[in-house]
Design an enzyme around this catalytic site. Structure first.
Site, PDB file in Angstrom:
ATOM      1  CE  LYS A 104      -5.479   0.549 -11.659  1.00 44.04           C
ATOM      2  NZ  LYS A 104      -6.271  -0.672 -11.443  1.00 44.04           N
ATOM      3  CD  GLN A 118     -12.310   3.832 -10.544  1.00 38.36           C
ATOM      4  OE1 GLN A 118     -11.909   4.799 -11.148  1.00 38.36           O
ATOM      5  NE2 GLN A 118     -13.497   3.809  -9.976  1.00 38.36           N
ATOM      6  CG  ASP A 166      -9.934  -4.707  -7.696  1.00 40.52           C
ATOM      7  OD1 ASP A 166      -9.658  -3.797  -6.897  1.00 40.52           O
ATOM      8  OD2 ASP A 166     -11.099  -5.003  -8.016  1.00 40.52           O
ATOM      9  N   GLY A 225      -8.378   1.557  -4.759  1.00 37.18           N
ATOM     10  CA  GLY A 225      -7.496   1.121  -3.682  1.00 37.18           C
ATOM     11  C   GLY A 225      -6.256   0.461  -4.241  1.00 37.18           C
ATOM     12  CG  HIS A 226      -3.574   1.824  -6.380  1.00 34.84           C
ATOM     13  ND1 HIS A 226      -3.139   2.910  -7.107  1.00 34.84           N
ATOM     14  CD2 HIS A 226      -4.559   1.260  -7.112  1.00 34.84           C
ATOM     15  CE1 HIS A 226      -3.849   3.005  -8.219  1.00 34.84           C
ATOM     16  NE2 HIS A 226      -4.708   2.010  -8.242  1.00 34.84           N
TER      17      HIS A 226
END
Length: 430
Positions: free
Chosen positions: A16, A224, A13, A40-41
């Site tokens: 990235k 991650q 988080d 999740g991005h």
């Protein structure tokens, strides 16, 4: 031309997605090398929000090739839905812009069921997984019973792979009180999804080696964070794959010499989702303020992130393990207005001073942070695009972090927007 690997250097988080998207303007290929759709991005481009889970972050850039490597575990049904969603936001996705490695392992519905059943029944020590089947899929890969993308092309091979997997999984399910898997239904579902996946399949190792020989720039995208690495993270509260930069080579099928620069993404403070040790965690007003100002909720799960001060000892550790050449410091603006900032410079464990987080879980839990204090700043850094726009005390904070982690800052991110980025050193120029 330099090829760049981007990895998270905390517990994930770190931002990235935005940085990979920003860097992808300078790249020809963006290759995702590990993880699953548990990552999740979130990208914010001209006010439009894109939430990506399985797709590489470079997919929203026109004219770039996006690659899903064999180090990823892929849920084909989720991928199809995600492609449809992103297409609905005006992004073109086709076999010309997206390629999936033929040897990519598949996440099947029973992987998620097993994941969730284990978490719900594990009263001893819950890991805090997303319940999306990533861990069980990696287990099947190592156990040589996983179904891979290439298997979807042949009915006989697919049936054989399914039968091998079910021998193992039906025994597990019986022990957990779950019904046996519907073999014929599973095969029918896989045969139905195959035509939507196979057009993207290709020998990625061959494609990327050809791109390298042609002088194309490759951006290797991790998911991650390094502290969730299966070997070097805060085990057992980790993910099921190697997250560090060394995985980039095996995760797509290139040699380690293909990586010229490793960029670590680091928040200006620290967050964590799920269970596990967190030495600098704040359960006070400062922690609440960081969470509210940073909008700290997981992109995948929506879970509230735990927040704390910047941990320089941990980031120094992850920089060494991944061979990080420079960092991108994100969310500096979240610290605007704090009168006093704290940085963890080491730990106390049973009366002894440590400069790194120990490996043993019981020792990690007993570590207490040793802090160094710095004055904060009252001015805003949000949206700054040059050093000249930053308050003097913010620059001092950044410089002190560089000293403590023994690694230079290459970029600074001052908001979720793509262009609110300060370039100190271009990773592609090395």
């Amino acid at each position: 031309m330099a090829n760049v690997c981007v990895v998270g250097a905390q517990w994930g988080d770190e931002g990235k997605g935005k940085i990979v998207d920003w860097l992808s303007e300078r790249a020809d290929v963006v290759a995702r090398f590990q993880g699953g759709h548990n990552a999740g991005h979130t990208l914010v481009i001209d006010g439009k929000v894109f939430k990506l889970h399985a797709l590489p972050s470079g997919v929203v850039r026109g004219g770039k090739l996006s690659v899903i490597g064999n180090g990823v575990v892929l849920d084909p049904w989720h991928l199809v839905k995600e492609i449809e969603t992103i297409r609905g936001q005006g992004v073109e996705i086709s076999p010309e812009t997206l390629v999936i490695a033929e040897n990519t392992p598949l996440i099947l519905p029973f992987h998620g069921e097993l994941d969730r059943a284990r978490e719900s029944q594990n009263a001893v020590a819950r890991i805090g997984t997303t319940g999306r089947g990533i861990g069980p899929a990696y287990e099947d890969k190592v156990g040589r019973r996983v179904i891979r993308v290439a298997d979807l092309a042949d009915a006989a091979t697919l049936a054989l792979r399914v039968d091998r997997a079910l021998v193992h999984h039906n025994a597990l399910r019986a022990g957990l009180g779950l019904e046996p898997i519907d073999r014929d239904g599973l095969i029918a579902d896989l045969e139905a999804i195959a035509p939507q996946i196979l057009p993207y399949a290709a020998p990625v190792w061959k494609l990327l080696n050809e791109k390298r020989k042609a002088g194309k720039r490759i951006l290797f995208e991790g998911a991650q964070g390094s502290l969730l690495d299966i070997d070097f993270g805060t085990y057992p509260y980790v993910t099921s794959s190697n997250v560090i930069a060394g995985q980039a080579a095996t995760g797509v099928g290139v040699g380690p010499g293909a990586i010229d620069y490793v960029l670590g993404i680091v928040k200006a403070y620290t967050t964590r989702v799920g269970e596990g040790p967190f030495p600098t965690e704040l359960d006070d007003a400062d922690g609440q303020r960081l969470g509210e100002r940073g909008h700290e909720f997981g992109t995948t799960t929506g879970r509230k992130r735990r927040c704390g001060w910047f941990d320089a000892a941990l980031v120094r550790q992850t920089c060494a393990i991944s061979g990080i050449d420079g960092i991108c410091l994100t969310k500096l603006d979240v610290l605007d207005g704090f009168e006093v900032l704290k940085i963890c410079v080491g730990y106390e464990l049973d009366g002894a001073r440590l400069d790194h987080l120990p490996t043993a879980a019981d020792q990690q839990a007993r570590c207490r942070p040793v802090y160094e204090q710095m004055p904060g700043w009252s001015e805003t850094t949000r949206g700054a695009r040059s050093w000249a726009e930053l308050p003097a005390q913010a620059i001092k904070y950044v410089r002190r972090i560089e000293e403590l982690i023994d690694c230079p800052v290459a970029l600074l991110s001052t908001s979720p927007e793509r262009e609110d980025t300060i370039l100190v050193r271009d990773p592609f120029a090395d």
